[in-house]
Write an enzyme that holds these catalytic residues in place. Structure first.
Site, PDB file in Angstrom:
ATOM      1  N   ASP A  61       0.831  -1.212   0.000  1.00 31.23           N
ATOM      2  CA  ASP A  61       0.000   0.000   0.000  1.00 31.23           C
ATOM      3  C   ASP A  61       0.864   1.259   0.000  1.00 31.23           C
ATOM      4  O   ASP A  61       1.975   1.267   0.529  1.00 31.23           O
ATOM      5  CB  ASP A  61      -0.921  -0.021   1.228  1.00 31.23           C
ATOM      6  CG  ASP A  61      -2.053   0.978   1.095  1.00 31.23           C
ATOM      7  OD1 ASP A  61      -2.449   1.290  -0.052  1.00 31.23           O
ATOM      8  OD2 ASP A  61      -2.547   1.459   2.128  1.00 31.23           O
ATOM      9  N   ARG A 109      -0.037   7.592  -2.973  1.00 25.63           N
ATOM     10  CA  ARG A 109       0.479   8.702  -2.170  1.00 25.63           C
ATOM     11  C   ARG A 109       1.951   8.966  -2.480  1.00 25.63           C
ATOM     12  O   ARG A 109       2.417  10.101  -2.485  1.00 25.63           O
ATOM     13  CB  ARG A 109       0.263   8.415  -0.675  1.00 25.63           C
ATOM     14  CG  ARG A 109      -1.171   8.684  -0.214  1.00 25.63           C
ATOM     15  CD  ARG A 109      -1.428   8.084   1.143  1.00 25.63           C
ATOM     16  NE  ARG A 109      -1.531   6.630   1.060  1.00 25.63           N
ATOM     17  CZ  ARG A 109      -1.401   5.817   2.098  1.00 25.63           C
ATOM     18  NH1 ARG A 109      -1.128   6.307   3.294  1.00 25.63           N
ATOM     19  NH2 ARG A 109      -1.540   4.516   1.941  1.00 25.63           N
ATOM     20  N   ARG A 143      -0.549   8.889  -9.787  1.00 24.20           N
ATOM     21  CA  ARG A 143      -0.741   7.655  -9.018  1.00 24.20           C
ATOM     22  C   ARG A 143      -0.193   6.467  -9.807  1.00 24.20           C
ATOM     23  O   ARG A 143       0.414   5.558  -9.240  1.00 24.20           O
ATOM     24  CB  ARG A 143      -2.222   7.449  -8.706  1.00 24.20           C
ATOM     25  CG  ARG A 143      -2.795   8.474  -7.728  1.00 24.20           C
ATOM     26  CD  ARG A 143      -4.259   8.170  -7.419  1.00 24.20           C
ATOM     27  NE  ARG A 143      -4.436   6.834  -6.889  1.00 24.20           N
ATOM     28  CZ  ARG A 143      -4.256   6.491  -5.608  1.00 24.20           C
ATOM     29  NH1 ARG A 143      -3.915   7.412  -4.723  1.00 24.20           N
ATOM     30  NH2 ARG A 143      -4.436   5.253  -5.220  1.00 24.20           N
ATOM     31  N   HIS A 179       2.352   3.377  -9.038  1.00 21.15           N
ATOM     32  CA  HIS A 179       2.149   1.929  -9.199  1.00 21.15           C
ATOM     33  C   HIS A 179       3.337   1.295  -9.927  1.00 21.15           C
ATOM     34  O   HIS A 179       3.780   0.202  -9.595  1.00 21.15           O
ATOM     35  CB  HIS A 179       0.854   1.643  -9.967  1.00 21.15           C
ATOM     36  CG  HIS A 179      -0.379   2.015  -9.185  1.00 21.15           C
ATOM     37  ND1 HIS A 179      -0.576   1.601  -7.893  1.00 21.15           N
ATOM     38  CD2 HIS A 179      -1.456   2.773  -9.501  1.00 21.15           C
ATOM     39  CE1 HIS A 179      -1.736   2.091  -7.446  1.00 21.15           C
ATOM     40  NE2 HIS A 179      -2.275   2.808  -8.401  1.00 21.15           N
ATOM     41  N   LEU A 203      11.525 -20.156  -5.190  1.00 21.40           N
ATOM     42  CA  LEU A 203      10.527 -19.286  -4.547  1.00 21.40           C
ATOM     43  C   LEU A 203       9.210 -19.278  -5.337  1.00 21.40           C
ATOM     44  O   LEU A 203       9.207 -19.185  -6.563  1.00 21.40           O
ATOM     45  CB  LEU A 203      11.076 -17.849  -4.488  1.00 21.40           C
ATOM     46  CG  LEU A 203      10.093 -16.774  -4.010  1.00 21.40           C
ATOM     47  CD1 LEU A 203       9.792 -16.929  -2.513  1.00 21.40           C
ATOM     48  CD2 LEU A 203      10.629 -15.373  -4.306  1.00 21.40           C
ATOM     49  N   ARG A 220      -4.889  -1.750   8.548  1.00 22.75           N
ATOM     50  CA  ARG A 220      -6.089  -2.501   8.161  1.00 22.75           C
ATOM     51  C   ARG A 220      -5.671  -3.767   7.444  1.00 22.75           C
ATOM     52  O   ARG A 220      -4.579  -3.844   6.891  1.00 22.75           O
ATOM     53  CB  ARG A 220      -6.907  -1.685   7.146  1.00 22.75           C
ATOM     54  CG  ARG A 220      -7.761  -0.610   7.705  1.00 22.75           C
ATOM     55  CD  ARG A 220      -8.775  -0.188   6.639  1.00 22.75           C
ATOM     56  NE  ARG A 220      -8.140   0.494   5.517  1.00 22.75           N
ATOM     57  CZ  ARG A 220      -7.805   1.781   5.506  1.00 22.75           C
ATOM     58  NH1 ARG A 220      -8.024   2.516   6.563  1.00 22.75           N
ATOM     59  NH2 ARG A 220      -7.258   2.331   4.452  1.00 22.75           N
TER      60      ARG A 220
HETATM   61  C1  IPE Z   1      -5.167  -2.847  -0.277  1.00 24.33           C
HETATM   62  O1  IPE Z   1      -4.893  -1.508  -0.445  1.00 24.33           O
HETATM   63  C2  IPE Z   1      -5.194  -3.538  -1.615  1.00 24.33           C
HETATM   64  C3  IPE Z   1      -3.912  -3.685  -2.293  1.00 24.33           C
HETATM   65  C4  IPE Z   1      -2.748  -3.368  -1.816  1.00 24.33           C
HETATM   66  C5  IPE Z   1      -4.005  -4.278  -3.603  1.00 24.33           C
HETATM   67  P1  IPE Z   1      -6.064  -0.436  -0.643  1.00 24.33           P
HETATM   68  O2  IPE Z   1      -5.443   0.897  -0.613  1.00 24.33           O
HETATM   69  O3  IPE Z   1      -6.859  -0.776  -1.840  1.00 24.33           O
HETATM   70  O4  IPE Z   1      -6.972  -0.704   0.640  1.00 24.33           O
HETATM   71  P2  IPE Z   1      -7.856   0.304   1.470  1.00 24.33           P
HETATM   72  O5  IPE Z   1      -8.681   1.033   0.471  1.00 24.33           O
HETATM   73  O6  IPE Z   1      -6.898   1.184   2.180  1.00 24.33           O
HETATM   74  O7  IPE Z   1      -8.622  -0.572   2.396  1.00 24.33           O
HETATM   75  C1  IPE Z   2      -1.675   0.094  -3.261  1.00 17.85           C
HETATM   76  O1  IPE Z   2      -1.409   1.434  -3.329  1.00 17.85           O
HETATM   77  C2  IPE Z   2      -1.680  -0.558  -4.607  1.00 17.85           C
HETATM   78  C3  IPE Z   2      -3.011  -0.924  -5.084  1.00 17.85           C
HETATM   79  C4  IPE Z   2      -4.130  -0.806  -4.420  1.00 17.85           C
HETATM   80  C5  IPE Z   2      -3.064  -1.464  -6.412  1.00 17.85           C
HETATM   81  P1  IPE Z   2      -2.602   2.475  -3.386  1.00 17.85           P
HETATM   82  O2  IPE Z   2      -2.973   2.713  -4.810  1.00 17.85           O
HETATM   83  O3  IPE Z   2      -3.711   2.056  -2.512  1.00 17.85           O
HETATM   84  O4  IPE Z   2      -1.899   3.768  -2.831  1.00 17.85           O
HETATM   85  P2  IPE Z   2      -2.489   4.775  -1.787  1.00 17.85           P
HETATM   86  O5  IPE Z   2      -2.891   3.987  -0.571  1.00 17.85           O
HETATM   87  O6  IPE Z   2      -3.653   5.435  -2.437  1.00 17.85           O
HETATM   88  O7  IPE Z   2      -1.357   5.720  -1.520  1.00 17.85           O
HETATM   89 MG    MG Z   3      -4.168   2.373  -0.526  1.00 12.37          MG
END
Ligand code: IPE
Ligand code: IPE
Ligand code: MG
Length: 232
Positions: free
Chosen positions: A14, A18, A27, A31, A125, A188
């Site tokens: 996650d 950001r 964004r 990724h 792995l 979470r």
């Molecule tokens: C969890 O991150 C899912 C992945 C890393 C793929 P999210 O950013 O989607 O989860 P929430 O929205 O904080 O619960």
């Molecule tokens: C997690 O990063 C990756 C995916 C959910 C695919 P986020 O895209 O949720 O990044 P933040 O949490 O918005 O920074």
């Molecule tokens: Mg996120």
């Protein structure tokens, strides 16, 4: 005494979005940077002799994001496997996928199936991508399979136990993760491996996933190793 090493580490990657924003990038650029961090963690797992690494790449909830971001996230596996498969073959890495693959866009599904197929004889792995995954849908699809077995009288309902149930989960061939790491500061579980994480240690890092690296990963594992030394 040799150092205890987890069999299975799972990561909620996650903070990509950001990370991008904090650098004045998009964004999606976040990724992409996340996939580069992913490669480093994969190498760390090989070096540490960890057997399974599960990476939460896309949740069923992530479909509700803006279309251009979803499109990019669906394109990323195509780009990633195209480039990285030869390297995975060299490193004897086997790719698996947990999630609802059937409803992915064609090109994404094909790229993922090709990666699984091409690496299926590798016995190093295992890198398991949780793609279009949610813990609840994992359990629900397992229940559907189970009900069919009951209807076909393959199992008596009184004999049903956890082991029998587990064989229908997306992760059926894998041991339960001993540690789940979440980067990006949120504490979470976000519908990740909710059955499989029953006994897992949870480790939270404030670092955005693209900045997560081998040292931070080793630090997370060392934390759990410490508890194992105390516990046994
Ligand atoms: C969890 O991150 C899912 C992945 C890393 C793929 P999210 O950013 O989607 O989860 P929430 O929205 O904080 O619960
Ligand atoms: C997690 O990063 C990756 C995916 C959910 C695919 P986020 O895209 O949720 O990044 P933040 O949490 O918005 O920074
Ligand atoms: Mg996120």
């Amino acid at each position: 005494m040799s150092l205890w090493v987890p069999n299975h580490v799972a990561i909620i990657m996650d903070g990509n979005g950001r990370w991008g924003k904090s650098r004045g990038l998009s964004r999606s650029e976040g990724h992409f940077a996340g996939t580069q961090a992913m490669e480093k963690i994969i190498d760390a797992c090989v070096e540490m002799n960890i057997k399974v690494l599960t990476l939460y790449a896309f949740s069923t909830e992530n479909w509700s994001r803006p279309a251009d971001e979803v499109n990019y996230l669906m394109y990323l596996p195509v780009k990633f496997f195209n480039k990285k498969l030869p390297g995975f073959m060299k490193k004897n890495i086997r790719i698996l996928v947990s999630g609802n693959i059937a409803s992915l866009p064609d090109s994404t599904r094909k790229a993922v199936i090709k990666a699984v197929e091409q690496t299926k004889s590798n016995d190093g792995l295992i890198v398991n991508f949780a793609l279009n995954y949610s813990g609840r849908s994992d359990i629900l699809q397992a229940v559907r399979h189970l009900v069919l077995d009951i209807q076909h009288k393959k199992i008596d309902i009184n004999q049903l136990d956890e082991n029998y149930f587990q064989q229908f989960l997306y992760t059926k061939t894998l041991p339960d993760p001993e540690i789940i790491i979440r980067t990006g500061g949120e504490k979470r579980i976000s519908n990740f491996l909710i059955w499989q994480s029953a006994q897992a240690e949870l480790y939270f890092s404030d670092v955005y996933f693209p900045d997560f690296n081998k040292d931070l990963f080793r630090k997370a594992i060392a934390e759990v190793q410490k508890k194992h030394r105390i516990g046994f």
